[in-house]
Design a protein around this motif. Structure first.
Motif, PDB file in Angstrom:
ATOM      1  N   VAL A 330       0.854  -1.191   0.000  1.00  0.00           N
ATOM      2  CA  VAL A 330       0.000   0.000   0.000  1.00  0.00           C
ATOM      3  C   VAL A 330       0.887   1.239   0.000  1.00  0.00           C
ATOM      4  O   VAL A 330       2.053   1.188   0.397  1.00  0.00           O
ATOM      5  CB  VAL A 330      -0.937   0.026   1.228  1.00  0.00           C
ATOM      6  CG1 VAL A 330      -1.882  -1.178   1.212  1.00  0.00           C
ATOM      7  CG2 VAL A 330      -0.148   0.051   2.541  1.00  0.00           C
ATOM      8  N   ASP A 331       0.315   2.359  -0.435  1.00  0.00           N
ATOM      9  CA  ASP A 331       1.097   3.592  -0.485  1.00  0.00           C
ATOM     10  C   ASP A 331       1.362   4.162   0.894  1.00  0.00           C
ATOM     11  O   ASP A 331       2.425   4.719   1.154  1.00  0.00           O
ATOM     12  CB  ASP A 331       0.389   4.637  -1.361  1.00  0.00           C
ATOM     13  CG  ASP A 331      -1.030   4.960  -0.880  1.00  0.00           C
ATOM     14  OD1 ASP A 331      -1.541   4.243   0.014  1.00  0.00           O
ATOM     15  OD2 ASP A 331      -1.636   5.908  -1.415  1.00  0.00           O
ATOM     16  N   ASP A 332       0.413   3.993   1.816  1.00  0.00           N
ATOM     17  CA  ASP A 332       0.544   4.545   3.160  1.00  0.00           C
ATOM     18  C   ASP A 332      -0.353   3.742   4.090  1.00  0.00           C
ATOM     19  O   ASP A 332      -1.574   3.694   3.903  1.00  0.00           O
ATOM     20  CB  ASP A 332       0.137   6.023   3.174  1.00  0.00           C
ATOM     21  CG  ASP A 332       0.325   6.659   4.538  1.00  0.00           C
ATOM     22  OD1 ASP A 332      -0.606   6.567   5.371  1.00  0.00           O
ATOM     23  OD2 ASP A 332       1.401   7.241   4.783  1.00  0.00           O
ATOM     24  N   ARG A 335      -3.178   5.717   5.904  1.00  0.00           N
ATOM     25  CA  ARG A 335      -4.264   6.041   4.987  1.00  0.00           C
ATOM     26  C   ARG A 335      -5.086   4.786   4.682  1.00  0.00           C
ATOM     27  O   ARG A 335      -6.321   4.822   4.619  1.00  0.00           O
ATOM     28  CB  ARG A 335      -3.698   6.634   3.700  1.00  0.00           C
ATOM     29  CG  ARG A 335      -4.730   7.210   2.742  1.00  0.00           C
ATOM     30  CD  ARG A 335      -4.074   7.806   1.507  1.00  0.00           C
ATOM     31  NE  ARG A 335      -3.137   8.865   1.894  1.00  0.00           N
ATOM     32  CZ  ARG A 335      -1.871   8.922   1.508  1.00  0.00           C
ATOM     33  NH1 ARG A 335      -1.364   7.962   0.736  1.00  0.00           N
ATOM     34  NH2 ARG A 335      -1.093   9.917   1.867  1.00  0.00           N
ATOM     35  N   THR A 367       5.965   3.422   7.181  1.00  0.00           N
ATOM     36  CA  THR A 367       4.805   3.977   6.481  1.00  0.00           C
ATOM     37  C   THR A 367       4.019   2.918   5.716  1.00  0.00           C
ATOM     38  O   THR A 367       2.844   3.135   5.406  1.00  0.00           O
ATOM     39  CB  THR A 367       5.234   5.088   5.504  1.00  0.00           C
ATOM     40  OG1 THR A 367       6.223   4.576   4.611  1.00  0.00           O
ATOM     41  CG2 THR A 367       5.797   6.283   6.249  1.00  0.00           C
ATOM     42  N   GLN A 368       4.631   1.796   5.393  1.00  0.00           N
ATOM     43  CA  GLN A 368       3.913   0.718   4.701  1.00  0.00           C
ATOM     44  C   GLN A 368       3.716  -0.503   5.590  1.00  0.00           C
ATOM     45  O   GLN A 368       3.265  -1.544   5.116  1.00  0.00           O
ATOM     46  CB  GLN A 368       4.668   0.317   3.432  1.00  0.00           C
ATOM     47  CG  GLN A 368       4.685   1.396   2.357  1.00  0.00           C
ATOM     48  CD  GLN A 368       5.441   0.944   1.126  1.00  0.00           C
ATOM     49  OE1 GLN A 368       6.665   0.832   1.129  1.00  0.00           O
ATOM     50  NE2 GLN A 368       4.711   0.678   0.062  1.00  0.00           N
ATOM     51  N   GLY A 397      -4.924   2.851  -3.358  1.00  0.00           N
ATOM     52  CA  GLY A 397      -3.503   3.151  -3.238  1.00  0.00           C
ATOM     53  C   GLY A 397      -2.632   1.917  -3.156  1.00  0.00           C
ATOM     54  O   GLY A 397      -1.499   1.981  -2.662  1.00  0.00           O
ATOM     55  N   ARG A 398      -3.117   0.790  -3.661  1.00  0.00           N
ATOM     56  CA  ARG A 398      -2.319  -0.445  -3.621  1.00  0.00           C
ATOM     57  C   ARG A 398      -1.113  -0.303  -4.542  1.00  0.00           C
ATOM     58  O   ARG A 398      -1.148   0.417  -5.547  1.00  0.00           O
ATOM     59  CB  ARG A 398      -3.164  -1.650  -4.022  1.00  0.00           C
ATOM     60  CG  ARG A 398      -3.691  -1.596  -5.442  1.00  0.00           C
ATOM     61  CD  ARG A 398      -4.622  -2.776  -5.744  1.00  0.00           C
ATOM     62  NE  ARG A 398      -5.179  -2.690  -7.091  1.00  0.00           N
ATOM     63  CZ  ARG A 398      -6.300  -2.064  -7.413  1.00  0.00           C
ATOM     64  NH1 ARG A 398      -7.001  -1.438  -6.463  1.00  0.00           N
ATOM     65  NH2 ARG A 398      -6.737  -2.029  -8.658  1.00  0.00           N
ATOM     66  N   THR A 399      -0.060  -1.011  -4.216  1.00  0.00           N
ATOM     67  CA  THR A 399       1.161  -0.967  -5.025  1.00  0.00           C
ATOM     68  C   THR A 399       1.435  -2.298  -5.705  1.00  0.00           C
ATOM     69  O   THR A 399       2.509  -2.500  -6.262  1.00  0.00           O
ATOM     70  CB  THR A 399       2.364  -0.579  -4.153  1.00  0.00           C
ATOM     71  OG1 THR A 399       2.506  -1.525  -3.079  1.00  0.00           O
ATOM     72  CG2 THR A 399       2.189   0.811  -3.566  1.00  0.00           C
TER      73      THR A 399
END
Length: 413
Positions: A330-332, A335, A367-368, A397-399
């Motif tokens: 995830v990006d954050d 969040r 943060t992740q 916001g998935r990576t």
């Protein structure tokens, strides 16, 4: 000049495991079921004998106790530590209002305002709050997820020691990582403390909960640690009695004990009914821990197996406590945690987790990552992890690479 609150009040951080609570309450008001994996509140029943001890107590006046705790409870604690392989006298045991007060008393006793406290990060989030209250600066030494958050190299500790450094603090088994520090790791830390004349503060709240046949080494059992070691303890997690608010500070250093005792006298006494609960808890047979340890290990195994099967998730196997730190695609994470409660549900269910940035002192780290507490029964825990699996695919916001998302979605459909 206008009224303002103190600087320490302004500096006090939000709880890393409660900061998303308002979003969880709103989700519940909307009719969603929220699985709480954010906080270490076990669902295992508090032993009935603890409540029975209070009901049977012949108390006419619930009076102040001795500032260090009642003689009867300190004697029971001495017997508990003896069974745990730790030999201490009652005069070395200070009963506190939960482990929280033990931590605060240790900082107030061993460090002056402006002194530095070295802590491996990620660490129990409220250490930051107690350090602020005591006017102490936390200096982090970073452990990494790649080696299961094992103790960082001693050179990393050496690199941050200054004339202001007065102590090293760690939690064993660790909250939030679940890492169980080996005897060799602890001996190396003690040697470092001896060379630099630092206190070694050891939070041992999860002593009984080590898995795969492992056992935690108490810092009190390190040879040569008499002057250096201060153990911080609590009955909260040991007996699923978080609300009792009874802990202890244990040290063989007479100066440390007497100084902490003066702080204890000024707050008058620890909880009277809580100590009655504590006395009854010490009488529980070893089978109590055997059963709970097996249950937590089953929960750990389920949690790790499910997480490691999710694409893009990195999750080491914790050796103790009942937490796991995982890195998510995830990006954050904060969040994502908020989004879980405000915008997501799977079959009208979702989960609450703890973003890991609140367990790091170094800005930008964690943060992740998230901390998950595997404190729910296996059925609910499995349902919560199913929610997480679906959420990771739906989160904007998935990576994850698109192909991995499509493949996993096809498997779940």
């Amino acid at each position: 000049m206008s009224l303002s609150v103190s600087q320490r009040g302004q500096d006090m951080p939000a709880s890393p495991f409660r900061k998303l609570a308002p979003f969880a309450e709103t989700a519940k008001e909307q009719g969603k079921h929220v699985y709480h994996l954010n906080i270490g509140q076990p669902d295992i029943a508090t032993p009935p004998s603890l409540f029975e001890a209070v009901r049977k107590a012949d108390i006419r006046v619930l009076a102040y106790s001795h500032g260090a705790g009642t003689d009867s409870y300190r004697q029971k604690l001495q017997a508990y530590y003896h069974r745990a392989g730790i030999e201490v006298d009652t005069e070395e045991i200070l009963v506190t209002t939960a482990g929280s007060e033990a931590i605060l008393f240790a900082l107030l006793t061993c460090l002056n305002p402006g002194d530095e406290l070295v802590v491996p990060e990620p660490f129990y989030g409220t250490y930051s709050a107690f350090a602020i209250a005591a006017g102490v600066t936390i200096v982090p030494v970073t452990a990494t997820i790649d080696n299961g958050f094992a103790l960082p190299p001693l050179a990393d500790f050496e690199a941050v020691i200054t004339p202001r450094t007065k102590a090293i603090l760690l939690c064993n088994p660790s909250n939030p990582t679940g890492h169980v520090y080996t005897r060799a790791e602890l001996e190396a830390l003690l040697s470092l403390c001896q060379r630099h004349q630092l206190f070694l503060l050891s939070d041992e709240a999860y002593r009984e909960y080590c898995y795969d046949g492992a056992r935690a080494t108490s810092a009190l059992n390190l040879v040569g640690g008499e002057d250096y070691v201060v153990v911080l303890d609590t009955i909260s997690k040991r007996y699923s009695a978080c609300g009792a608010r009874v802990g202890s500070l244990v040290t063989r250093n007479a100066d440390v004990f007497q100084t902490a005792f003066r702080f204890a006298q000024m707050r008058i006494s620890p909880p009277g009914l809580g100590m009655l609960l504590g006395e009854a808890a010490v009488e529980l047979p070893e089978s109590y821990f055997d059963e709970n340890r097996a249950e937590y290990q089953a929960r750990r195994d389920l949690t790790v197996r499910r997480l490691q099967a999710m694409p893009g998730v990195q999750c080491p196997v914790p050796g103790g406590a009942f937490y796991v730190m995982a890195e998510l695609p995830v990006d954050d994470a904060e969040r994502f945690g908020e989004w879980l409660l405000t915008d997501f549900s799977y079959q009208n269910e979702t989960l609450m987790l703890s973003p890991a940035n609140g367990f790091y002192q170094t800005p930008g780290l964690g943060t992740q990552q998230v901390r998950l507490a595997y404190i729910l029964n296996l059925r609910d825990l499995d349902a919560a992890l199913t929610c997480l699996e679906h959420a990771l695919l739906a989160y904007p916001g998935r990576t994850l690479a698109p192909a991995a998302v499509q493949e996993t979605a096809a498997m779940l459909s």
